[in-house]
Enzyme design. Structure first.
Site, PDB file in Angstrom:
ATOM      1  N   TYR A 509       9.604   9.852   0.212  1.00 43.41           N
ATOM      2  CA  TYR A 509       9.673   8.541   0.876  1.00 43.41           C
ATOM      3  C   TYR A 509       8.953   7.446   0.097  1.00 43.41           C
ATOM      4  O   TYR A 509       8.505   6.458   0.677  1.00 43.41           O
ATOM      5  CB  TYR A 509       9.127   8.622   2.314  1.00 43.41           C
ATOM      6  N   HIS A 510       8.873   7.598  -1.217  1.00 40.56           N
ATOM      7  CA  HIS A 510       8.210   6.590  -2.053  1.00 40.56           C
ATOM      8  C   HIS A 510       9.225   5.805  -2.877  1.00 40.56           C
ATOM      9  O   HIS A 510       8.968   5.454  -4.023  1.00 40.56           O
ATOM     10  CB  HIS A 510       7.180   7.266  -2.968  1.00 40.56           C
ATOM     11  N   TYR A 511      10.392   5.560  -2.291  1.00 41.46           N
ATOM     12  CA  TYR A 511      11.430   4.827  -3.020  1.00 41.46           C
ATOM     13  C   TYR A 511      11.002   3.381  -3.251  1.00 41.46           C
ATOM     14  O   TYR A 511      10.237   2.795  -2.484  1.00 41.46           O
ATOM     15  CB  TYR A 511      12.770   4.906  -2.287  1.00 41.46           C
TER      16      TYR A 511
END
Length: 584
Positions: A509-511
């Site tokens: 979830y670190h896009y």
């Protein structure tokens, strides 16, 4: 002489007002007088110095800072994190993340690579649904960004004072730390917020009672008389003035409330310094630019976006998501409920993190997967694989509580993709391609990361939490059967770690990317070719900072809020100087 003395004291007073971090306006988190449902908004609002689109990780810090010396409107598409206290408990982390019902805090999307992902839709953004780990970005990231080190330090401390804690080092996390050290991820750096090679305990936004504190708590710093936050306010378009050959200039936004009523918010017209600021995140910020007519002209015209304000080919480009690969380890011993606390920062570019004791609601899991099945029909992913992937799911997810999970995250990454419109609905997900492991260097980092995890699992320090006779290699084989994504499994994954990385890839979830510095915005985060419009969030990052980006993203909101107020003070002082000269 009198004029110069006047100007000097004016600057001193404003500087003290801006930088005095202990100033308190006393609106407590959860009881903000300025937080309202968008259904109560008038159809036209037109008196704000700044309109911030998105009350998320960066947006809350930015809004709180700007409200010290300017009027601010925040438009957040989601609800309040204070309405459901149970969802903020650490034990409900997985259930909150997997709850993708219409009014939940997490919006599911599936990338074109077949990896399911989530977008936050709640005040506080990703800090309301993430694993809570707090660690500052690396020094090189700050230098490359050209940020002032002292001001960065002050901005981090401003965030940390409000919502960051030292986690308790209990059984499983301590064993994980010992395993990391035994696997060669050294030295032991103890507890620190800093990004240092070796093994450390970082900060957390969960307090000692297991309650989450989010970026929404930073609004306690805000001046309640100068800020207004509307919830369930979905922004549909940014408005621009276009006169002749002049550059387009943002002057307002169109947003819709939960009842479907359309509203218009405009900047106060008397001040040239006023701006619209996009802080909607790495998915929504480039998407909203496109829907507002700023993006690749041919692509916008193909979706009927009219008018095209500016042909900006780099909007939506450079999208990246740090790939994550997990290994689930059933434990013969009870484990505490813990999210990321200990972390291994390796020299080869992989971060090793872990958690334990997570539980899942089967009903929410089924709801999540129903959502996956609906969304996958909109992607290019081959649907005939779905039933095979989900067949064993319910049985396996009943067994997750007494276990640990260790993951590797590839830093950077070098692999890049793009974002495109799928339709003109701002509440729907655009098409996102991340191209996980397309770059060989990313894949090599994953192989080394998985190899390190295997050493941790087989270490003496971790042995208490692994069944006798179970090898790390055997656990990898079991993990291949889990539906961690929608990708096909290859028989070669059983002995080829490169294929294993590709087959078991997940998101952490670190896009980021889509509005990158130097390509879409300048070093002051102003959109190139457009006046009165900035983007301040993770969409501007060229890579993900540190092991986990939330610390730097909140810091960025504070840091840029300070910079903008400094600019405002300088411009205002020059205007006053001209006025005094004229009067003299």
């Amino acid at each position: 002489m009198d004029f110069h003395i006047f100007r000097f004291f004016h600057l001193i007073l404003v500087a003290v007002f801006i930088f005095y971090d202990s100033w308190c306006y006393c609106d407590e988190a959860g009881n903000y007088s300025f937080m309202k449902n968008a259904t109560s908004a008038p159809t036209l609002l037109s008196h704000f110095d700044y309109i911030i689109i998105g009350g998320g990780t960066a947006g809350c810090a930015l809004a709180a800072t700007l409200s010290r010396d300017a009027t601010v409107l925040v438009l957040e598409r989601g609800g309040s994190p204070y309405d459901n206290p149970a969802a903020t408990d650490i034990g409900n982390f997985a259930n909150t993340l997997l709850d993708v019902t219409p009014n939940s805090w997490s919006q599911l999307f599936v990338s074109e690579y077949g990896v399911y992902n989530s977008r936050a839709r709640v005040l506080g953004g990703g800090t309301a649904i993430n694993a809570g780990f707090y660690s500052r970005g690396e020094e090189d990231f700050m230098k490359e960004a050209g940020w002032d080190r002292d001001e960065v330090e002050a901005a981090y401390e401003w965030v940390e004072k409000k919502l960051v804690f030292e986690p308790p080092a209990k059984g499983w996390q301590s064993a994980f730390r010992d395993g990391l050290l035994e696997a060669g991820v050294s030295p032991n750096n103890g507890f620190t917020f800093g990004h240092i090679n070796g093994t450390k305990f970082g900060g957390t936004i969960f307090d000692r009672d297991g309650h989450r504190h989010t970026a929404a708590n930073l609004l306690e710093y805000a001046n309640p008389k100068k800020i207004l936050v509307y919830l369930h306010a979905s922004v549909h378009k940014i408005l621009f003035t276009t006169k002749g050959n002049q550059r387009p200039k943002a002057y307002g936004v169109i947003f819709q409330d939960a009842s479907g009523v359309v509203h218009k918010a405009e900047l106060a017209t008397q001040d040239s310094m006023n701006e619209v600021i996009l802080s909607a995140g790495a998915i929504a910020s480039p998407q909203l630019l496109m829907l507002s007519g700023v993006g690749p002209a041919a692509h916008l015209k193909a979706y009927g976006v009219n008018p095209v304000i500016l042909d900006h080919p780099m909007v939506g480009q450079g999208m990246a998501d740090n790939p994550m690969n997990p290994v689930f380890i059933p434990s013969p011993e009870p484990v505490e409920v813990s999210l990321v606390q200990a972390v291994g920062i390796t020299k080869f570019g992989s971060y090793i993190e872990g958690g334990s004791g997570l539980s899942l609601s089967i009903s929410l899991t089924r709801s999540f997967l129903d959502g996956v099945l609906k969304l996958v029909k909109k992607t290019k992913f081959p649907t005939h694989l779905i039933s095979k992937i989900f067949e064993p799911l319910d049985l396996r997810l009943n067994l997750t509580a007494k276990a640990g999970v260790i993951i590797q995250k590839t830093n950077g990454p070098f692999s890049r993709g793009h974002l495109e419109l799928r339709n003109t609905d701002p509440d729907d997900n655009p098409s996102v391609t991340f191209n996980y492991y397309q770059d060989p260097e990313d894949l090599n980092k994953c192989v080394e990361g998985i190899s390190t995890i295997m050493k941790v699992i087989d270490s003496k320090g971790y042995s208490k939490y692994k069944y006798d006779g179970v090898s790390a290699r055997g656990l990898l084989d079991i993990n291949l059967a889990l539906p961690t994504n929608l990708r096909a499994r290859h028989i070669t994954s059983a002995f080829d770690l490169k294929q294993y990385c590709k087959d078991t890839v997940m998101t952490i979830y670190h896009y980021h990317g889509g509005c990158q510095v130097g390509k879409v915005v300048d070093n002051d985060y102003k959109v190139l070719g457009i006046d009165a419009l900035r983007v301040i969030d993770g969409s501007t990052f060229l890579k993900s900072p540190g092991t986990n980006p939330q610390a730097t993203t909140m810091m960025l909101g504070r840091y840029m809020g300070q910079k903008i107020l400094q600019e405002r003070t300088i411009i205002r002082s020059k205007e006053e100087e001209e006025t005094v000269k004229t009067e003299l």
